[in-house]
Design a protein around this motif. Structure first.
Motif, PDB file in Angstrom:
ATOM      1  N   GLU A 230     -50.055  96.833  26.163  1.00 56.47           N
ATOM      2  CA  GLU A 230     -49.948  96.290  27.650  1.00 56.47           C
ATOM      3  C   GLU A 230     -50.295  94.824  27.650  1.00 56.47           C
ATOM      4  N   GLU A 231     -51.199  94.231  26.552  1.00 54.43           N
ATOM      5  CA  GLU A 231     -51.638  92.970  26.562  1.00 54.43           C
ATOM      6  C   GLU A 231     -50.452  92.085  26.027  1.00 54.43           C
ATOM      7  N   ALA A 232     -49.558  92.626  25.170  1.00 53.23           N
ATOM      8  CA  ALA A 232     -48.397  91.943  24.534  1.00 53.23           C
ATOM      9  C   ALA A 232     -47.733  91.237  25.619  1.00 53.23           C
ATOM     10  N   PHE A 233     -47.413  91.982  26.651  1.00 56.88           N
ATOM     11  CA  PHE A 233     -46.396  91.435  27.854  1.00 56.88           C
ATOM     12  C   PHE A 233     -47.005  90.875  28.703  1.00 56.88           C
ATOM     13  N   VAL A 234     -47.138  89.481  28.393  1.00 56.28           N
ATOM     14  CA  VAL A 234     -48.105  88.567  29.119  1.00 56.28           C
ATOM     15  C   VAL A 234     -47.424  88.097  30.445  1.00 56.28           C
ATOM     16  N   HIS A 235     -48.271  87.989  31.432  1.00 58.18           N
ATOM     17  CA  HIS A 235     -47.966  87.825  32.652  1.00 58.18           C
ATOM     18  C   HIS A 235     -48.765  86.394  33.213  1.00 58.18           C
ATOM     19  N   SER A 236     -48.223  85.734  34.407  1.00 51.97           N
ATOM     20  CA  SER A 236     -49.205  84.589  34.909  1.00 51.97           C
ATOM     21  C   SER A 236     -50.207  84.735  35.931  1.00 51.97           C
ATOM     22  N   GLY A 237     -50.009  86.028  36.488  1.00 55.00           N
ATOM     23  CA  GLY A 237     -51.219  86.292  37.415  1.00 55.00           C
ATOM     24  C   GLY A 237     -52.286  86.489  37.055  1.00 55.00           C
ATOM     25  N   GLU A 238     -53.549  86.903  37.716  1.00 53.85           N
ATOM     26  CA  GLU A 238     -54.895  87.436  37.286  1.00 53.85           C
ATOM     27  C   GLU A 238     -54.959  88.862  37.349  1.00 53.85           C
TER      28      GLU A 238
END
Length: 714
Positions: free
Chosen positions: A427-435
């Motif tokens: 899950e952490e691997a697919f980084v996203h910009s939101g919080e």
């Protein structure tokens, strides 16, 4: 030393002993798969640990039983026959060839040269710990006679691409003649690296092994010859196989044909070019690969955000929805990412040049344990103690690996950047910009309640719409049904528990590309004693909107006429993203409300009632109500105040974010359909319904027409 700290250090010693357990690919000690110890007195390796499949071969059995090649030859030809060195050499060569056929790690360590990391002379390919894990997965499929289909999500710098390509080369050079391979890299430099790797391997490879034992050959014969003028296709003539190398930047050169093995490298980085999307390139490359043994397709990449082809394929594989299996390699699986503590017990043979910390094992373990509940970081360049404890307690990282992470984290001023380079989970691997909205540790605590449903099927009646939709409602088992049941309704002929069941609907679309429609049923019975509501059933699928409303009514009726709450704004707006139809809300809901009398209606102003305006059925999610229900859900998750059954919902929690514009939603490429039924349902559970009460059914007015219990609308 405190008891808790001593236990941590003891467990750390156990983990390190497992990580650094003896591995010798030549003898086979600690190597891949199930092994058998054998002794052959006059073989170059007196003691070997060979694969079970090899040990079962008749020739091998006889030699092992004889205890030596010499005795075996005398048994074979008679005691009067003088066995010379030539006969012995042939037997040795035959055993080596059999090892090569059954033991990839042995073959690679004996005959495959690769470029040395950091420069210098080429070295033989000795599998590292994550590479062994990967090959073990590949071999499990091959030995089971199944086609290999894997989506490999990886951290950086462990040789996943190299392992994929060399394993496929092993299939070509040792296992079967005529297996053709296609490799597609991200860009030109990647394809050059792959070609260089194959050149190094084949140029150093013994020509004799490309031929059958005893077959004539020329030591100088070419091992690799070009095919055509493109320079992208080469052939190994002795094995009658081809290797084609292309790039996603030039999709016209990636078209597949008669290929058995396809390796797609760094798929997550592929971009659409010249009207070709990654999906188009993959389809073109893989369409000719048959679903049969000794075929392989490997999608391999580091993550590159969400909503792209690679992320969607990984998710589908993880859920078991595709031909592929998902595999993730984290940073702590890689021995390179380890920093010994001052008195580390582990034999850091692979890290002789690693920086040794001045902190001792006991000191580090004490900090880790004492800060395990701390959710705040002292600076932007470190992780909260709770995260580090999660690495230890749930992920299984060693103290030395966590020590490396702490030091490396100081290089980055935000966790997202660190996670993109060194993900701790998929899950952490697919980084996203939101919080992220939900605390991952609190979400994890809910997983203990998740379990497979007791029943799968659907509810049916004498009709699909109107009054007939509520006559003779029954449940029918069907393993392909859309309704999962963890607990059937409990209905007593004499008594009713009021406000017990609650059914909530989130409306998606009818297309397979649309969001999912979800009907979730909660049981509030245990709230009488101050306990938690629990998810007891869930319908999940695609269906026309009007039919979904009637289906929801049937399920609510089946659950003892549950309060039915339908999120109405997805009906009221023409939402192109959801691919749903236009404004059908009041028509559909008024039809349903005329038959099913326990349908949720939001309050209307008094003047609307005076003027005779119709009741507003459904829960309206808007800029005022959405923050409210999400806030409730955050609190409920934080306090584990309900029992979840479906792990897919928890996965949605982990990919739900507050956008940069302040709104809430799933990250690109993910869904929040299950989540929204929980958000609406749990808010109503705790704030919109009275506690359940046990009363005689005779105390309620029974509507004989549809067998529904009339309950006042909220």
């Amino acid at each position: 030393m405190r008891e808790e700290i001593a236990a941590i250090i003891a467990e750390n010693d156990r983990r390190n002993a497992e990580i650094f357990a003896a591995f010798n690919p030549i003898t086979g000690l600690g190597s891949i798969g199930e092994r058998v110890r054998v002794e052959i007195a006059d073989f170059p390796l007196k003691v070997m640990y060979i694969p079970v499949a090899m040990a079962q071969i008749k020739l091998v059995k006889r030699i092992v039983e004889a205890g030596s090649i010499g005795v075996f030859l005398m048994d074979e030809f008679g005691t009067e026959h003088e066995c010379g060195e030539e006969e012995r050499s042939k037997v040795v060569e035959q055993l080596v060839r059999l090892r090569c056929l059954h033991d990839f790690a042995f073959w690679a360590a004996m005959f495959v040269y690769i470029k040395a990391k950091g420069g210098g002379e080429d070295v033989l390919f000795r599998l590292t710990r994550p590479q062994r894990r990967f090959v073990e997965r590949l071999e499990k499929k091959r030995l089971a006679g199944q086609p290999i289909r894997i989506v490999l999500l990886k951290a950086r710098q462990w040789g996943g691409s190299t392992t994929s390509q060399i394993y496929m080369s092993w299939l070509q050079l040792c296992q079967r003649k005529g297996l053709n391979s296609l490799i597609i890299a991200h860009q030109g430099s990647g394809s050059d690296e792959i070609k260089d790797m194959f050149d190094r391997m084949i140029n150093n490879y013994p020509v004799a092994l490309l031929h059958k034992l005893g077959e004539a050959y020329d030591e100088n014969e070419p091992r690799l010859v070009g095919v055509g003028k493109s320079g992208s296709i080469h052939r190994v003539p002795q094995r009658n196989c081809k290797i084609k190398i292309g790039t996603a930047e030039r999709p016209d050169g990636c078209r597949g044909g008669d290929y058995n093995l396809v390796h797609l490298s760094e798929v997550g980085l592929w971009k659409s070019t010249d009207g070709k999307s990654p999906e188009d390139i993959v389809r073109s490359a893989c369409s000719g690969v048959l679903l049969k043994p000794y075929t392989a397709i490997v999608y391999e990449s580091t993550a590159n955000g969400t909503g792209n082809f690679f992320q969607e394929e990984y998710d589908a594989a993880k859920k078991g929805e595709s031909q592929f299996e998902a595999m993730f390699i984290s940073w702590f699986d890689i021995d390179l990412y380890t920093s010994p503590l001052a008195d580390s017990h582990a034999p850091f043979v692979a890290q002789a040049d690693a920086v040794v910390s001045t902190v001792t094992l006991e000191e580090f373990a004490e900090r880790l344990y004492d800060d395990r509940l701390n959710g705040c970081a002292s600076s932007k360049r470190c992780q909260p103690g709770r995260y580090l404890w999660w690495l230890w307690d749930e992920c299984g990282a060693t103290l030395e690996a966590i020590n490396w992470y702490v030091m490396e984290r100081a290089k980055y001023n935000e966790h997202a950047v660190m996670a993109s380079e060194y993900p701790s989970d998929d899950e952490e691997a697919f980084v996203h910009s939101g919080e992220r909205v939900f605390d991952k540790y609190k979400v994890s605590a809910l997983r203990k309640g998740c379990k497979p449903p007791k029943l799968t099927g659907d509810v049916y009646a004498d009709g699909d719409t109107g009054a007939e939709a509520f006559r003779n409602i029954r449940f029918a088992e069907d393993r392909q049904g859309f309704l999962q049941v963890w607990q059937l309704p409990e209905v007593d002929e004499d008594e009713i528990v009021t406000n017990r069941y609650l059914a909530v609907v989130d409306i998606g679309g009818r297309s397979h590309k649309a969001d999912w429609s979800v009907i979730t049923v909660f049981d509030r019975m245990f709230m009488i004693d101050g306990d938690k509501p629990v998810v007891v059933a869930q319908w999940y699928g695609h269906i026309d909107i009007d039919l979904l409303a009637w289906k929801a009514g049937q399920i609510a009726s089946f659950y003892d006429n549950a309060l039915l709450v339908i999120e109405s704004n997805t009906l009221e707006t023409h939402d192109k993203e959801r691919l749903v139809d236009g404004d059908q809300s009041q028509f559909v809901l008024n039809q349903l409300g005329g038959v099913y009398q326990n349908l949720y209606a939001r309050s209307s102003p008094e003047d609307s009632i005076v003027e005779g305006k119709p009741m507003k059925y459904g829960f309206h999610t808007n800029i005022n109500t959405k923050p409210m229900i999400i806030s409730t859900l955050v609190k409920v998750v934080r306090e584990s105040a309900y029992i979840e059954r479906d792990e897919r919902c928890l996965d949605e929690y982990l990919t739900y974010e507050r956008k940069q514009n302040g709104s809430f939603g799933a990250i690109k490429g993910k869904h929040d359909d299950l989540l929204m039924t929980r958000a609406i349902g749990l808010h109503i559970c705790f704030f919109g319904m009275e506690l359940p009460k046990v009363i005689k059914r005779s105390d309620k007015k029974i509507n004989k027409k549809n067998n529904a219990i009339s309950v006042a609308t909220i």
